[in-house]
Design an enzyme around this catalytic site. Structure first.
Site, PDB file in Angstrom:
ATOM      1  N   ARG A   5       0.819  -1.210   0.000  1.00 51.56           N
ATOM      2  CA  ARG A   5       0.000   0.000   0.000  1.00 51.56           C
ATOM      3  C   ARG A   5       0.853   1.261   0.000  1.00 51.56           C
ATOM      4  O   ARG A   5       0.516   2.239  -0.670  1.00 51.56           O
ATOM      5  CB  ARG A   5      -0.967  -0.024   1.187  1.00 51.56           C
ATOM      6  CG  ARG A   5      -2.143  -0.950   0.930  1.00 51.56           C
ATOM      7  CD  ARG A   5      -3.043  -1.135   2.120  1.00 51.56           C
ATOM      8  NE  ARG A   5      -4.149  -2.028   1.748  1.00 51.56           N
ATOM      9  CZ  ARG A   5      -4.964  -2.607   2.606  1.00 51.56           C
ATOM     10  NH1 ARG A   5      -4.806  -2.399   3.899  1.00 51.56           N
ATOM     11  NH2 ARG A   5      -5.923  -3.401   2.187  1.00 51.56           N
ATOM     12  N   TYR A  28      -6.451  -1.275  -6.980  1.00 50.95           N
ATOM     13  CA  TYR A  28      -5.818  -2.441  -6.363  1.00 50.95           C
ATOM     14  C   TYR A  28      -5.194  -2.123  -5.008  1.00 50.95           C
ATOM     15  O   TYR A  28      -5.093  -0.980  -4.602  1.00 50.95           O
ATOM     16  CB  TYR A  28      -4.833  -3.126  -7.301  1.00 50.95           C
ATOM     17  CG  TYR A  28      -3.679  -2.326  -7.881  1.00 50.95           C
ATOM     18  CD1 TYR A  28      -3.114  -1.239  -7.252  1.00 50.95           C
ATOM     19  CD2 TYR A  28      -3.123  -2.725  -9.102  1.00 50.95           C
ATOM     20  CE1 TYR A  28      -2.040  -0.565  -7.795  1.00 50.95           C
ATOM     21  CE2 TYR A  28      -2.050  -2.054  -9.657  1.00 50.95           C
ATOM     22  CZ  TYR A  28      -1.515  -0.977  -8.999  1.00 50.95           C
ATOM     23  OH  TYR A  28      -0.456  -0.307  -9.537  1.00 50.95           O
ATOM     24  N   GLU A  29      -4.818  -3.208  -4.305  1.00 52.08           N
ATOM     25  CA  GLU A  29      -4.318  -3.144  -2.921  1.00 52.08           C
ATOM     26  C   GLU A  29      -5.325  -2.485  -1.984  1.00 52.08           C
ATOM     27  O   GLU A  29      -4.958  -1.748  -1.069  1.00 52.08           O
ATOM     28  CB  GLU A  29      -2.968  -2.417  -2.849  1.00 52.08           C
ATOM     29  CG  GLU A  29      -1.877  -3.019  -3.706  1.00 52.08           C
ATOM     30  CD  GLU A  29      -1.674  -4.505  -3.454  1.00 52.08           C
ATOM     31  OE1 GLU A  29      -2.011  -4.978  -2.361  1.00 52.08           O
ATOM     32  OE2 GLU A  29      -1.197  -5.195  -4.372  1.00 52.08           O
ATOM     33  N   GLY A  30      -6.585  -2.768  -2.217  1.00 58.75           N
ATOM     34  CA  GLY A  30      -7.655  -2.160  -1.420  1.00 58.75           C
ATOM     35  C   GLY A  30      -8.127  -0.895  -2.101  1.00 58.75           C
ATOM     36  O   GLY A  30      -7.373   0.078  -2.189  1.00 58.75           O
TER      37      GLY A  30
END
Length: 577
Positions: free
Chosen positions: A295, A438-440
């Site tokens: 993140r 992406y990545e949350g």
């Protein structure tokens, strides 16, 4: 016009003069020998590699892209021209091992230097950088959770980057809700597991960059309960220790809006052999080591891509001539450059303000990661962890959004030329869009901040962090007073939200995006206060005017949004009363 060049002077100034990072790091026993000269040397060498080796491949990577073929029932991916050679040079030069421990073959350097490296690489060629982008997270995951046997077999290869890695979470029916994962893991007599299931959106699931790919896979044991607590993590290599191919198949590569130089794969695990990483049922705990590292790097992607867009727009504005700008004191030959038009200057200075402020916050967060890991005092480790926990979702969300919307603003500088492929700016707009997902997703980052981190302790943790931003400030100084007012207003709003959320459980979810944005703008105000103080203190700075227009943009175009976000949240609170 199409080639990005890293701004290592700006990076070095922020690290050394704004954050005093060398002094902070040298106070840690692990980095006693890391001084400003060493940090500058790493920056410059990283800049050369990014600018001279990786950046020239960006356009072909987009236009040619990856190619997929089915060879004897097994999908294979060929990367764009030059990608494999650049990657081999990358890992053989030791770049992936920059922040890995020396006992694992790494160089043992601070995480903040790795952060600057990946910012430059993302700006140079986002598609290419997707391949090594997960290496450090995979390294940390294996190092802290894998068995000694798995460490002996895979850790050094991942640390060096000789073998690349993936993170296999998402399934066709299970995106952000990992509790829905169905991939099965069945124990075998020899201690291994057979993995069966399909994973989608797997970056670098198949390619020809490295001789092996280490897949880290979330799966469910037969006796596991439903939901996220029933998930375990497994390591399944493409190539088995005996040299045979594992039953891991790339079924296809997605056709995407951007990132054409990165294969986004559908992966099928057909009773593939894997080994447990960590404890059964605690797969998410092990995987979050990888996700949290990712993140911060996604936030750095946002900063780097915005810088790449700004560089293109700035260069174009210095060449393009149009109608005369209303600028006093300029000759006709100077005044018809579009860089003299206030509308263009507003776009460019605003985006540069976000780049500079983002660097201060991202580099500070990376330094805090080093402190959390290496500081001898437990209390200082805890405050560093608190900073990273609260600031990382803000960085990921706010600066990836700014990368997309800001690069679109930079495209506007080109007019119609920006909409055609010749100038390369439209590629950045396309490539940057995925970083918001992406990545949350950014919405999940906002919920994570407000619902999971701020509300549970009544806002105490965030209030403590924000108060540290005001330490040593003089309320008689206008710039100081502005930040202090902003912190106080955000604190009051947080308390109102804490009270109102108890009455209306939906409230926090409605306003989470606005709340994260308000926090981002407060951090932005602090970052620019640090920059302005450093500029005034550094009498040797050869170009203090370089920071003047971005500083003005923060005051006129960026920070006024804070009041708007507070008004939105206040209206919701009042409606819930």
């Amino acid at each position: 016009m199409n080639a990005y060049q890293p701004c290592t002077d700006d990076m070095a100034f922020i690290l050394s003069q704004v954050l005093q990072a060398p002094a902070q790091l040298q106070a840690l026993p692990a980095f006693a020998e890391v001084d400003a000269d060493l940090m500058r040397q790493v920056l410059d060498e990283a800049g050369k590699f990014a600018g001279e080796v990786v950046a020239p491949l960006n356009r072909e990577g987009d236009e040619i892209g990856v190619s997929f073929a089915n060879v004897n029932g097994r999908g294979t991916v060929t990367m764009p021209p030059g990608f494999k050679e650049a990657y081999q040079a990358f890992w053989q030069s030791g770049w992936p091992a920059l922040a890995c421990a020396t006992e694992d073959g790494g160089q043992g350097l601070p995480a903040v230097l790795e952060a600057t490296l990946y910012e430059m690489l993302s700006a140079s060629n986002h598609g290419w950088t997707m391949a090594p982008g997960l290496l450090h997270g995979a390294y940390e995951c294996i190092k802290h959770h894998a068995s000694d046997v798995l460490k002996g077999r895979y850790l050094a290869k991942v640390a060096s980057g000789e073998w690349l890695a993936t993170m296999c979470l998402t399934e066709p029916h299970a995106g952000s809700d990992l509790g829905l994962v169905r991939t099965k893991a069945v124990a075998q007599a020899d201690g291994s597991y057979q993995l069966s299931g399909t994973k989608i959106f797997i970056s670098g699931g198949e390619h020809d960059l490295s001789s092996n790919i280490v897949h880290l896979v979330l799966a469910r044991l037969p006796e596991a309960p439903p939901g996220p607590k029933g998930l375990s993590l497994f390591l399944a290599p493409k190539v088995m220790p005996d040299g045979t191919l594992n039953a891991v198949f790339c079924e296809r590569v997605e056709e995407k809006m951007g990132l054409h130089g990165s294969p986004t794969c559908v992966m099928r695990f057909d009773e593939a052999t894997g080994w447990l990483v960590g404890e059964p049922g605690r797969g998410l705990n092990a995987m979050f080591v990888m996700m949290n590292a990712a993140r911060l790097h996604v936030a750095l992607q946002g900063i780097g891509l915005l810088d790449a867009a700004w560089q293109k727009a700035e260069a174009y504005s210095q060449e393009r001539r149009q109608m005369r700008a209303p600028v006093r004191g300029k000759s006709p030959a100077e005044a018809d450059l579009i860089c003299e038009h206030p509308a263009i200057r507003r776009i460019l200075s605003t985006q540069r303000a976000w780049i500079d402020g983002g660097r201060v916050l991202a580099y500070r967060t990376a330094v805090e990661l080093d402190i959390a890991k290496h500081h001898p005092e437990a209390q200082r480790q805890q405050t560093a962890q608190q900073w990273c926990s609260l600031v990382t979702p803000v960085l990921k969300s706010a600066w990836t959004a700014q990368a997309f919307y800001g690069s679109s603003e930079c495209l506007q500088v080109f007019g119609g030329h920006g909409y055609v492929r010749e100038w390369g700016i439209e590629q950045i707009v396309r490539d940057s869009r995925v970083s918001m997902i992406y990545e949350g997703t950014n919405e999940i980052q906002a919920i994570d901040l407000l619902v999971r981190k701020v509300l549970p302790d009544g806002g105490l943790g965030l209030a403590t962090l924000l108060q540290t931003l005001c330490e040593g400030l003089d309320p008689q100084v206008a710039e100081h007073a502005q930040l202090m007012r902003q912190v106080a207003e955000l604190g009051q709003l947080t308390q109102a939200l804490v009270a109102a959320a108890k009455q209306n459980p939906e409230l926090a979810y409605w306003v989470a995006d606005d709340y994260l944005r308000a926090v981002a703008l407060t951090l932005m105000a602090w970052a620019w206060l640090q920059i302005n103080c450093a500029i005034r203190a550094d009498t040797s700075n050869p170009d203090p005017a370089r920071w003047t227009e971005p500083a003005s943009a923060v005051r006129h175009w960026v920070l006024p949004e804070f009041g708007m976000r507070l008004n939105i949240i206040t209206a919701w609170i009042e409606d819930c009363a």
